[in-house]
Design a protein around this motif. Structure first.
Motif, PDB file in Angstrom:
ATOM      1  N   SER A 192      -1.167  10.457  -5.781  1.00  0.00           N
ATOM      2  CA  SER A 192       0.080  10.567  -6.543  1.00  0.00           C
ATOM      3  C   SER A 192       0.757   9.217  -6.736  1.00  0.00           C
ATOM      4  CB  SER A 192       1.039  11.541  -5.849  1.00  0.00           C
ATOM      5  OG  SER A 192       1.299  11.155  -4.517  1.00  0.00           O
ATOM      6  N   SER A 193       0.589   8.297  -5.791  1.00  0.00           N
ATOM      7  CA  SER A 193       1.201   6.976  -5.923  1.00  0.00           C
ATOM      8  C   SER A 193       0.526   6.115  -6.982  1.00  0.00           C
ATOM      9  CB  SER A 193       1.181   6.233  -4.585  1.00  0.00           C
ATOM     10  OG  SER A 193       2.190   6.708  -3.722  1.00  0.00           O
ATOM     11  N   GLN A 242      -5.285   1.476  -8.599  1.00  0.00           N
ATOM     12  CA  GLN A 242      -5.156   2.926  -8.542  1.00  0.00           C
ATOM     13  C   GLN A 242      -6.340   3.497  -7.778  1.00  0.00           C
ATOM     14  OE1 GLN A 242      -4.870   4.018 -12.803  1.00  0.00           O
ATOM     15  NE2 GLN A 242      -2.776   4.646 -12.349  1.00  0.00           N
ATOM     16  N   ILE A 243      -6.059   4.272  -6.736  1.00  0.00           N
ATOM     17  CA  ILE A 243      -7.105   4.945  -5.965  1.00  0.00           C
ATOM     18  C   ILE A 243      -6.978   6.446  -6.208  1.00  0.00           C
ATOM     19  CG2 ILE A 243      -8.062   5.386  -3.684  1.00  0.00           C
ATOM     20  CD1 ILE A 243      -6.878   2.758  -2.731  1.00  0.00           C
ATOM     21  N   LEU A 298       0.835  -1.194   0.000  1.00  0.00           N
ATOM     22  CA  LEU A 298       0.000   0.000   0.000  1.00  0.00           C
ATOM     23  C   LEU A 298       0.876   1.252   0.000  1.00  0.00           C
ATOM     24  CD1 LEU A 298      -2.507  -1.044   2.831  1.00  0.00           C
ATOM     25  CD2 LEU A 298      -2.747  -1.428   0.365  1.00  0.00           C
ATOM     26  N   SER A 299       0.562   2.209  -0.871  1.00  0.00           N
ATOM     27  CA  SER A 299       1.354   3.439  -0.962  1.00  0.00           C
ATOM     28  C   SER A 299       0.420   4.648  -1.019  1.00  0.00           C
ATOM     29  CB  SER A 299       2.277   3.407  -2.179  1.00  0.00           C
ATOM     30  OG  SER A 299       1.551   3.111  -3.362  1.00  0.00           O
ATOM     31  N   HIS A 300       0.726   5.639  -0.192  1.00  0.00           N
ATOM     32  CA  HIS A 300      -0.147   6.792   0.027  1.00  0.00           C
ATOM     33  C   HIS A 300       0.126   7.928  -0.967  1.00  0.00           C
ATOM     34  CE1 HIS A 300       3.278   8.983   1.702  1.00  0.00           C
ATOM     35  NE2 HIS A 300       3.623   7.832   2.269  1.00  0.00           N
ATOM     36  N   GLY A 301      -0.655   8.988  -0.836  1.00  0.00           N
ATOM     37  CA  GLY A 301      -0.517  10.157  -1.689  1.00  0.00           C
ATOM     38  C   GLY A 301       0.352  11.238  -1.083  1.00  0.00           C
ATOM     39  N   MET A 302       0.443  12.368  -1.776  1.00  0.00           N
ATOM     40  CA  MET A 302       1.344  13.447  -1.375  1.00  0.00           C
ATOM     41  C   MET A 302       1.037  13.944   0.035  1.00  0.00           C
ATOM     42  SD  MET A 302       0.121  16.970  -3.211  1.00  0.00           S
ATOM     43  CE  MET A 302      -1.446  17.731  -2.803  1.00  0.00           C
ATOM     44  N   GLY A 303       2.109  14.182   0.796  1.00  0.00           N
ATOM     45  CA  GLY A 303       1.986  14.760   2.121  1.00  0.00           C
ATOM     46  C   GLY A 303       1.554  13.810   3.206  1.00  0.00           C
ATOM     47  N   GLU A 304       1.038  12.655   2.856  1.00  0.00           N
ATOM     48  CA  GLU A 304       0.545  11.701   3.851  1.00  0.00           C
ATOM     49  C   GLU A 304       1.685  10.786   4.315  1.00  0.00           C
ATOM     50  OE1 GLU A 304      -3.977  11.148   4.004  1.00  0.00           O
ATOM     51  OE2 GLU A 304      -3.188   9.828   2.447  1.00  0.00           O
ATOM     52  N   ASN A 305       1.324   9.691   4.921  1.00  0.00           N
ATOM     53  CA  ASN A 305       2.268   8.662   5.348  1.00  0.00           C
ATOM     54  C   ASN A 305       1.516   7.351   5.430  1.00  0.00           C
ATOM     55  OD1 ASN A 305       1.216   8.409   8.217  1.00  0.00           O
ATOM     56  ND2 ASN A 305       1.838  10.558   8.208  1.00  0.00           N
ATOM     57  N   ARG A 306       2.207   6.294   5.805  1.00  0.00           N
ATOM     58  CA  ARG A 306       1.570   4.972   5.767  1.00  0.00           C
ATOM     59  C   ARG A 306       0.360   4.863   6.697  1.00  0.00           C
ATOM     60  NH1 ARG A 306       6.116   4.382   9.049  1.00  0.00           N
ATOM     61  NH2 ARG A 306       5.732   3.285  11.032  1.00  0.00           N
ATOM     62  N   GLY A 307       0.241   5.789   7.670  1.00  0.00           N
ATOM     63  CA  GLY A 307      -0.923   5.796   8.542  1.00  0.00           C
ATOM     64  C   GLY A 307      -2.214   6.056   7.810  1.00  0.00           C
TER      65      GLY A 307
END
Length: 266
Positions: A97-98, A118-119, A26-35
């Motif tokens: 973005s991911s 893709q989400i 799982l990979s998040h979008g800009m500015g976020e993190n794995r949380g």
């Protein structure tokens, strides 16, 4: 669960693993993190999957100060995680973005990737007017303003712990180099992921929140993404914004587990 990391030219990529079974990254979008995936991970683990939530380069506990944040390099980071966990193959799930990065990963090392999701993918390259460009310039240099913008991406409902998550996210963004990474992952780069999409041979699922405020017509954007791939399906998550894995985790998990069963069969 302890945090692991894998070295890449320019830094280290942090990730956290839960569960046993076929691998899902799982990979998040800009500015976020794995949380960002904190509510989705337990549901996928319960469904019988080994889930690795990654901090995209420059974000979370991954190192800062990378020479590039181009999606091709971010995708290579995901492949490094898959190799570090035994070589998969894995299903790669990219949010925002991911969503571009997982396309590059699938085409660069198809033997390591069994499918991609893709989400909230961006098909077109935005061309904001001068006022919007100024607003983007300001927001992407201020952790506090980015946090306020992030809140608007939940137009229907927010997780119960959303305030605490956002507070921690903003605190992380105040660290040196983090806002540069936030800008970096959405900076224009060639080739655009849409040029690579026709080369993807694995199954593809496009997920979109039906009320995603980032798009004038979320359904049309999802269908546009689907048409780029040889084998793809687009599905909408009702009453959801830009992060369906956070505001509708059960519905998102249901769609993902159905798709994951297909990738296992393939």
């Amino acid at each position: 669960m302890s945090v692991s990391s894998v070295g890449r030219p320019g830094g280290r990529i942090a990730y956290e693993v839960h569960g046993q079974g076929p691998l899902v990254v799982l990979s998040h979008g800009m500015g976020e993190n794995r949380g960002s995936f904190r509510h989705l991970v337990p549901l996928l683990v319960e469904a019988g999957y080994r889930v690795a939530a990654v901090d995209v380069r420059g974000h979370g506990e991954s190192s800062a100060g990378w020479p590039t944040y181009a999606p091709a390099e971010v995708g290579a980071d995901f492949l490094a995680v898959v190799r570090d966990l035994g070589g998969g193959p894995a299903t790669l799930v990219g949010s925002s973005s991911s969503a571009a990065a997982v396309v590059f990963a699938a085409t660069d090392a198809p033997e390591l990737v069994s499918g991609i999701v893709q989400i909230g993918a961006f098909v077109g390259q935005a061309k904001p007017n001068p006022a919007m460009r100024l607003a983007q310039f300001v927001v992407l240099r201020s952790p506090r303003l980015f946090g306020a913008f992030h809140r608007t991406l939940f137009p229907v409902r927010r997780p119960a712990d959303d305030t605490a998550y956002r507070k921690a996210m903003v605190a992380r963004l105040r660290e040196p180099g983090r806002m540069a990474a936030t800008r970096g992952v959405i900076a224009p780069a060639e080739p655009h992921w849409t040029a690579r999409a026709p080369q993807v041979r694995q199954p593809v699922l496009v997920l979109m929140g039906a009320k995603d405020p980032d798009f004038p017509d979320p359904g049309a954007e999802a269908r546009a993404a689907r048409r780029l791939f040889t084998t793809a399906e687009a599905r909408m998550i009702d009453d959801s914004g830009h992060y369906p894995h956070a505001d509708q985790p059960e519905a998102t998990a249901a769609q993902l587990t159905e798709f994951l069963a297909v990738t296992r069969g393939a």
